[in-house]
Scaffold this active site. Structure first.
Site, PDB file in Angstrom:
ATOM      1  N   THR A 123      -9.175  -4.404  -0.947  1.00 21.51           N
ATOM      2  CA  THR A 123     -10.475  -3.033   0.317  1.00 21.51           C
ATOM      3  C   THR A 123     -11.322  -3.623   0.511  1.00 21.51           C
ATOM      4  O   THR A 123     -12.469  -4.048   0.920  1.00 21.51           O
ATOM      5  CB  THR A 123      -9.715  -1.826   0.415  1.00 21.51           C
ATOM      6  OG1 THR A 123      -8.718  -2.128   0.756  1.00 21.51           O
ATOM      7  CG2 THR A 123     -11.097  -1.744   1.094  1.00 21.51           C
TER       8      THR A 123
ATOM      9  N   ASN B 194       1.406  -8.614   4.763  1.00 24.51           N
ATOM     10  CA  ASN B 194       2.215  -7.732   4.301  1.00 24.51           C
ATOM     11  C   ASN B 194       3.575  -6.918   4.684  1.00 24.51           C
ATOM     12  O   ASN B 194       4.077  -6.868   3.886  1.00 24.51           O
ATOM     13  CB  ASN B 194       1.293  -6.640   3.490  1.00 24.51           C
ATOM     14  CG  ASN B 194       0.276  -6.574   4.755  1.00 24.51           C
ATOM     15  OD1 ASN B 194      -0.010  -7.456   5.302  1.00 24.51           O
ATOM     16  ND2 ASN B 194       0.247  -5.572   5.582  1.00 24.51           N
TER      17      ASN B 194
ATOM     18  N   GLN C 177      -0.644 -10.736  -1.207  1.00 24.24           N
ATOM     19  CA  GLN C 177       0.085 -10.625  -1.268  1.00 24.24           C
ATOM     20  C   GLN C 177       0.947 -11.955  -1.849  1.00 24.24           C
ATOM     21  O   GLN C 177       2.537 -11.855  -1.845  1.00 24.24           O
ATOM     22  CB  GLN C 177       0.923  -9.973   0.610  1.00 24.24           C
ATOM     23  CG  GLN C 177       0.252  -8.646   1.017  1.00 24.24           C
ATOM     24  CD  GLN C 177       1.338  -7.605   0.332  1.00 24.24           C
ATOM     25  OE1 GLN C 177       2.120  -8.362  -0.717  1.00 24.24           O
ATOM     26  NE2 GLN C 177       0.840  -6.515   0.392  1.00 24.24           N
TER      27      GLN C 177
ATOM     28  N   SER D  72      -5.217  -8.083  -4.841  1.00 19.27           N
ATOM     29  CA  SER D  72      -5.315  -6.901  -5.903  1.00 19.27           C
ATOM     30  C   SER D  72      -4.402  -7.057  -7.207  1.00 19.27           C
ATOM     31  O   SER D  72      -3.548  -7.581  -6.500  1.00 19.27           O
ATOM     32  CB  SER D  72      -5.057  -6.495  -4.735  1.00 19.27           C
ATOM     33  OG  SER D  72      -4.900  -4.425  -4.719  1.00 19.27           O
TER      34      SER D  72
ATOM     35  N   HIS E  71      -2.566  -4.128  -8.083  1.00 18.09           N
ATOM     36  CA  HIS E  71      -1.369  -3.322  -7.620  1.00 18.09           C
ATOM     37  C   HIS E  71      -0.668  -3.891  -6.812  1.00 18.09           C
ATOM     38  O   HIS E  71       0.878  -3.145  -6.636  1.00 18.09           O
ATOM     39  CB  HIS E  71      -1.832  -2.149  -7.323  1.00 18.09           C
ATOM     40  CG  HIS E  71      -2.197  -1.722  -6.382  1.00 18.09           C
ATOM     41  ND1 HIS E  71      -1.621  -1.734  -5.284  1.00 18.09           N
ATOM     42  CD2 HIS E  71      -3.453  -1.804  -5.387  1.00 18.09           C
ATOM     43  CE1 HIS E  71      -1.914  -0.638  -3.876  1.00 18.09           C
ATOM     44  NE2 HIS E  71      -2.902  -1.532  -3.913  1.00 18.09           N
TER      45      HIS E  71
ATOM     46  N   THR F  61     -20.414   0.771 -13.212  1.00 17.31           N
ATOM     47  CA  THR F  61     -20.028   0.647 -14.875  1.00 17.31           C
ATOM     48  C   THR F  61     -18.475   0.344 -15.159  1.00 17.31           C
ATOM     49  O   THR F  61     -17.809   0.590 -14.130  1.00 17.31           O
ATOM     50  CB  THR F  61     -19.738   1.908 -15.938  1.00 17.31           C
ATOM     51  OG1 THR F  61     -21.140   2.478 -16.519  1.00 17.31           O
ATOM     52  CG2 THR F  61     -18.612   1.667 -17.223  1.00 17.31           C
TER      53      THR F  61
ATOM     54  N   CYS G 108       2.028   0.302   4.583  1.00 13.69           N
ATOM     55  CA  CYS G 108       1.905  -0.097   3.575  1.00 13.69           C
ATOM     56  C   CYS G 108       0.265   0.622   3.913  1.00 13.69           C
ATOM     57  O   CYS G 108      -0.256   0.531   2.736  1.00 13.69           O
ATOM     58  CB  CYS G 108       1.375  -1.370   3.764  1.00 13.69           C
ATOM     59  SG  CYS G 108       0.899  -2.478   2.705  1.00 13.69           S
TER      60      CYS G 108
HETATM   61  N1  PMP Z   1      -4.898  -6.537   1.937  1.00 11.61           N
HETATM   62  C1  PMP Z   1      -3.833  -7.087   2.137  1.00 11.61           C
HETATM   63  C2  PMP Z   1      -2.908  -7.904   2.858  1.00 11.61           C
HETATM   64  C3  PMP Z   1      -2.821  -5.219   1.386  1.00 11.61           C
HETATM   65  O1  PMP Z   1      -1.746  -6.306   1.837  1.00 11.61           O
HETATM   66  C4  PMP Z   1      -3.819  -4.813   0.951  1.00 11.61           C
HETATM   67  C5  PMP Z   1      -2.844  -3.182   0.471  1.00 11.61           C
HETATM   68  N2  PMP Z   1      -1.975  -2.363   1.670  1.00 11.61           N
HETATM   69  C6  PMP Z   1      -4.978  -4.642   0.759  1.00 11.61           C
HETATM   70  C7  PMP Z   1      -5.627  -6.058   1.208  1.00 11.61           C
HETATM   71  C8  PMP Z   1      -5.799  -3.749   0.240  1.00 11.61           C
HETATM   72  O2  PMP Z   1      -5.557  -3.851  -1.249  1.00 11.61           O
HETATM   73  P1  PMP Z   1      -6.271  -2.209  -1.971  1.00 11.61           P
HETATM   74  O3  PMP Z   1      -4.948  -1.526  -1.760  1.00 11.61           O
HETATM   75  O4  PMP Z   1      -6.244  -3.169  -3.418  1.00 11.61           O
HETATM   76  O5  PMP Z   1      -7.031  -2.152  -1.597  1.00 11.61           O
END
Ligand code: PMP
Length: 391
Positions: A72, A155, A183, A203, A205, A242, A330
């Protein structure tokens, strides 16, 4: 305790053991990476090692990677009307974003609403290239330079966009191209060079790294967006604050593992995905596989059955230890109608039933078998009720 089948990797992928180990080791030696003492230098070393790993996943030099708090933030940082390219200030007048991009891209970063335009998609969710041409030609003729942002893969549906075709058009019009590669990274072989993009966001995660860390990656170190966060000179002055060394270390470890495995994993997941899709239709002839004919990620299935509300089905699956998402869930458990499916002109009644299965590094055949077993029961009860209502 019943084992659960977690089939929601597009929302977040469970932490990989290598990422966990890297984080724990970093957590045990907390230090500010800007400190000159031994602890600080050790933290710096971890961050730079992670930077190399993330850079290698994207096929770029380490200096091209800026760590952020997630995709994000990386998207918000990228979508700046002010860029610096090779030491020169570049001003971008308009932002063109696809209708199916993530809300963090559609929000437009630092472009004001009147300078943001939406690129339409076809019924498979693929960006309309003719529309891109028309929009770019209109702005070029008026002497306006465009920043264009189109996601690599969606996504919700897993649809993969023709990035190179878009990049070519953008560059011919002297524009700058950003892609949200959240993705696709680690799910299909992908790198910045092949994508044709100037800037990409990823990202941690979604790759099996920790939450709360991501990166904006540039074509070379000479493209930089005006910083969002100013203060200390961290991240080459591109992002103050930091550094979260443990999270960054986990991200690096996950990126490295994902890059190593992507060739085999994409084939393994494709088989599982195809089995899941075939099984959905074996049970329910009236099930609709969304974007079925498009080039899609090997890990994502998006389907709906007329008359079955996704919210109800997801709860039924959850009670039987299968985790799926509904529509655009999502983003924070929302269950409204998906913007992506709306842009694809999927009928609202069907879109309300859209369920998403997304597989990943720890998904096994047993998980898919469990999903299909539960699907039989869910369809029997909810599908029957839907048919009775319709009769
Ligand atoms: N872009 C896409 C295509 C996503 O699927 C997501 C997560 N839902 C994000 C951006 C946002 O990522 P983050 O959770 O790291 O802010």
């Amino acid at each position: 305790m019943t084992e659960r089948a977690y089939l929601d990797h597009n929302a977040t992928s469970p932490l990989r053991p290598v990422a966990r180990a890297a984080m724990i080791s970093a957590l045990d030696q907390p230090a500010n990476a800007s400190s000159v003492h031994a602890e600080g230098r050790a933290a710096r070393a971890r961050i730079e090692l992670a930077r190399e790993k993330v850079a290698s996943l994207a096929g770029v030099e380490p200096q091209a990677v800026t760590f952020t708090s997630g995709a994000t933030e990386a998207n918000a940082l990228a979508l700046s009307p002010e860029l610096e390219i090779d030491g020169e200030a570049v001003r971008l007048d308009v932002l063109l974003v696809s209708a199916v991009d993530h809300p963090s891209v559609r929000a437009g970063g630092r472009f004001s609403a009147e300078r943001i335009e939406t690129i339409p998609v076809d019924s498979d969710g693929i960006v309309d290239l003719a529309a891109v041409d028309t929009m770019l030609a209109k702005h070029s003729a008026a002497g306006r330079r465009a920043l264009v942002s189109v996601m690599a893969a969606n996504n919700e549906t897993g649809v993969v966009q023709p990035l190179r075709d878009i990049a070519k058009r953008v560059h011919e019009a002297a524009g700058v191209f950003h892609t949200d590669a959240v993705q696709i990274a680690g799910r299909l072989p992908f790198n910045l060079e092949n994508s044709g993009a100037d800037l990409i966001s990823i990202s941690s995660h979604k790759l099996g790294g920790p939450l709360g860390v991501g990166a904006l990656i540039a074509r070379g170190e000479n493209i930089r967006a005006a910083p969002l966060l100013r203060g200390g000179g961290q991240e080459f002055g591109r992002r103050a604050g930091t550094e979260n060394a443990p999270a960054i270390a986990g991200f690096g470890a996950a990126a490295s593992q994902a890059a190593l495995d992507v060739g085999n994993e994409s084939l393994r997941l494709l088989k599982l995905r195809d089995r899941a899709e075939a099984g959905v239709r074996d049970v329910a002839e009236d099930a609709v596989l969304l974007a079925k004919n498009a080039n899609r990620l090997p890990n994502t299935v998006c389907f709906a059955v007329p008359g079955i509300a996704a919210e109800t089905a997801i709860i039924a699956f959850d009670l039987e230890a299968v985790s799926l998402s509904a529509g655009a869930a999502c983003s924070s458990g929302k269950t409204g109608v998906s913007e992506t499916l709306k842009a694809m002109q999927v009928a609202p009644e069907l879109a309300k039933g859209a369920m998403r299965l997304s597989l990943g590094w720890n998904t096994s055949e047993v998980d898919v078998a469990r999903f299909l077993d539960v699907w039989k029961r869910v369809y029997e009860s909810l599908g029957k009720r839907a048919k009775e209502r319709a009769a």
